[in-house]
Design an enzyme around this catalytic site. Sequence first.
Site, PDB file in Angstrom:
ATOM      1  CG  HIS A  20     -30.204  15.423 -12.959  1.00 55.75           C
ATOM      2  ND1 HIS A  20     -31.489  14.939 -12.854  1.00 55.75           N
ATOM      3  CD2 HIS A  20     -29.531  14.927 -11.894  1.00 55.75           C
ATOM      4  CE1 HIS A  20     -31.582  14.182 -11.770  1.00 55.75           C
ATOM      5  NE2 HIS A  20     -30.416  14.160 -11.169  1.00 55.75           N
ATOM      6  CE  LYS A  44     -32.334   7.762  -5.274  1.00 57.89           C
ATOM      7  NZ  LYS A  44     -31.696   8.742  -6.169  1.00 57.89           N
ATOM      8  NE  ARG A  93     -29.359  17.085  -4.479  1.00 61.71           N
ATOM      9  CZ  ARG A  93     -30.116  16.025  -4.651  1.00 61.71           C
ATOM     10  NH1 ARG A  93     -31.174  16.099  -5.402  1.00 61.71           N
ATOM     11  NH2 ARG A  93     -29.835  14.892  -4.052  1.00 61.71           N
ATOM     12  CB  SER A 130     -35.377  12.425  -9.629  1.00 60.51           C
ATOM     13  OG  SER A 130     -34.364  12.847 -10.504  1.00 60.51           O
TER      14      SER A 130
END
Length: 168
Positions: A20, A44, A93, A130
């Site tokens: 990030h 999440k 990504r 994360s």
Amino acid sequence: MSITRRCVCPGSFDPVTNGHLDVFTRAAALYDEVTIAVGVNIAKNGMFDSSERVDMLREVTAGLPGVQVVPFEGLLVDFCRARGIPVVLKGLRAAGDFDYELAMAQMNRRLSGLETVFVPTDPEHSYLSSSLVKEVAKLGGDVAGMVPDPVLARLRSRLGSDATGSDR
Ligand code: PNS
């Protein structure tokens, strides 16, 4: 008359990773004002609450010009409309990110005309997320170098000092 170029980098950042941080640094080189919008991903499970995530982000982005960190609730398009932000900037990504990110980008554009710009993640960080960082840290793996040092310290204190930095 010069025009202020603004973008938003939205995410849950639970917690912020070095991937990030790389995207924020590059966003700050491209835009005059970068707003890091700290939201909640209802799909999440969180480890850190919103104010902890905001605190960590403010600490690790303090040296980046034009960058501010703001918590938000509700729709991202409403947040951006209220602040005059026309562009979402996100790191991509790998192919696995693409379908999810494309759908959000298209939905945001459909809702309000909010555009999305993708930047390719530095290959050094392309495996980082994360969620994986939390999983590894919770199970006692060493995540040093994957998150900024202040985040590592918070993970250690949250999980107990054995939880990160061990040789297990
Ligand atoms: O880091 P994440 O978990 O991928 O972040 C996702 C987040 C919080 C940026 C996204 O879920 C979001 O924008 N939520 C706000 C609500 C919203 O606008 N939902 C519609 C998205 S098209």
